[in-house]
Design a protein around this motif. Structure first.
Motif, PDB file in Angstrom:
ATOM      1  N   GLY A 164       0.670  -0.865  -0.283  1.00  0.00           N
ATOM      2  CA  GLY A 164       0.124   0.280   0.245  1.00  0.00           C
ATOM      3  C   GLY A 164       1.122   1.326   0.003  1.00  0.00           C
ATOM      4  N   ALA A 165       2.088   0.991  -0.675  1.00  0.00           N
ATOM      5  CA  ALA A 165       3.189   2.360  -0.653  1.00  0.00           C
ATOM      6  C   ALA A 165       3.187   3.165   0.559  1.00  0.00           C
ATOM      7  CB  ALA A 165       2.258   3.695  -1.339  1.00  0.00           C
ATOM      8  N   ASP A 166       3.647   1.853   1.411  1.00  0.00           N
ATOM      9  CA  ASP A 166       4.008   2.810   2.936  1.00  0.00           C
ATOM     10  C   ASP A 166       5.671   2.509   3.167  1.00  0.00           C
ATOM     11  OD1 ASP A 166       4.497   2.955   5.490  1.00  0.00           O
ATOM     12  OD2 ASP A 166       3.749   1.207   6.345  1.00  0.00           O
ATOM     13  N   PRO A 167       6.242   3.644   2.902  1.00  0.00           N
ATOM     14  CA  PRO A 167       7.457   4.628   2.840  1.00  0.00           C
ATOM     15  C   PRO A 167       8.256   3.935   4.334  1.00  0.00           C
ATOM     16  CG  PRO A 167       6.403   6.322   3.127  1.00  0.00           C
ATOM     17  CD  PRO A 167       5.602   5.251   2.726  1.00  0.00           C
ATOM     18  N   LEU A 168       7.817   3.872   5.450  1.00  0.00           N
ATOM     19  CA  LEU A 168       7.915   2.710   5.866  1.00  0.00           C
ATOM     20  C   LEU A 168       8.314   1.868   6.538  1.00  0.00           C
ATOM     21  CD1 LEU A 168       6.457   5.406   9.158  1.00  0.00           C
ATOM     22  CD2 LEU A 168       9.078   5.522   8.068  1.00  0.00           C
ATOM     23  N   HIS A 169       7.840   0.988   6.080  1.00  0.00           N
ATOM     24  CA  HIS A 169       7.269  -0.890   5.609  1.00  0.00           C
ATOM     25  C   HIS A 169       8.658  -0.682   4.510  1.00  0.00           C
ATOM     26  CE1 HIS A 169       5.897  -4.282   4.989  1.00  0.00           C
ATOM     27  NE2 HIS A 169       7.017  -4.580   3.536  1.00  0.00           N
ATOM     28  N   LEU A 170       8.767  -0.236   3.947  1.00  0.00           N
ATOM     29  CA  LEU A 170       9.910  -0.232   2.955  1.00  0.00           C
ATOM     30  C   LEU A 170      11.248  -0.203   3.818  1.00  0.00           C
ATOM     31  CD1 LEU A 170       8.539   1.545  -0.773  1.00  0.00           C
ATOM     32  CD2 LEU A 170       8.494  -0.784   0.173  1.00  0.00           C
ATOM     33  N   VAL A 171      11.712   1.357   4.152  1.00  0.00           N
ATOM     34  CA  VAL A 171      12.907   0.796   4.896  1.00  0.00           C
ATOM     35  C   VAL A 171      13.049   0.364   5.933  1.00  0.00           C
ATOM     36  CG1 VAL A 171      13.904   2.616   7.062  1.00  0.00           C
ATOM     37  CG2 VAL A 171      12.421   3.567   4.728  1.00  0.00           C
ATOM     38  N   GLU A 172      11.897  -0.607   6.827  1.00  0.00           N
ATOM     39  CA  GLU A 172      12.372  -1.591   7.373  1.00  0.00           C
ATOM     40  C   GLU A 172      12.566  -2.828   6.657  1.00  0.00           C
ATOM     41  OE1 GLU A 172      12.288  -1.796  10.860  1.00  0.00           O
ATOM     42  OE2 GLU A 172      12.489   0.370  10.915  1.00  0.00           O
ATOM     43  N   MET A 173      11.909  -2.621   5.891  1.00  0.00           N
ATOM     44  CA  MET A 173      11.496  -4.560   4.677  1.00  0.00           C
ATOM     45  C   MET A 173      13.052  -4.434   3.992  1.00  0.00           C
ATOM     46  SD  MET A 173       9.516  -6.952   3.258  1.00  0.00           S
ATOM     47  CE  MET A 173       9.603  -7.956   2.538  1.00  0.00           C
TER      48      MET A 173
END
Length: 70
Positions: free
Chosen positions: A21-30
């Motif tokens: 869902g285009a979550d930038p924080l998720h991408l940073v963590e992942m």
């Protein structure tokens, strides 16, 4: 077309951005990327998600919308 490690990495990060869902924080963590990179991929995903599929199929999605060109 030959797939390079860089192209695979970009594809994987964009795919995850679309899936989460285009979550930038998720991408940073992942992926352990910088916040600015997470935001860049999230913005690209949002653009793709808001563009009608017909535009994608007709080739009317501009390269400037891809994460690599930013």
């Amino acid at each position: 077309m030959t797939a390079s490690i860089e192209k695979l990495r970009i594809d994987r990060q964009l795919d995850e951005a679309l899936a989460c869902g285009a979550d930038p924080l998720h991408l940073v963590e992942m992926f352990g990327v910088a916040e600015s990179t997470g935001i860049k991929y999230a913005n690209a995903a949002r653009q793709l998600l808001s563009t009608p599929i017909e535009d994608h199929l007709a080739g009317r999605v501009h390269e400037s919308r891809s994460p690599r060109s930013r």
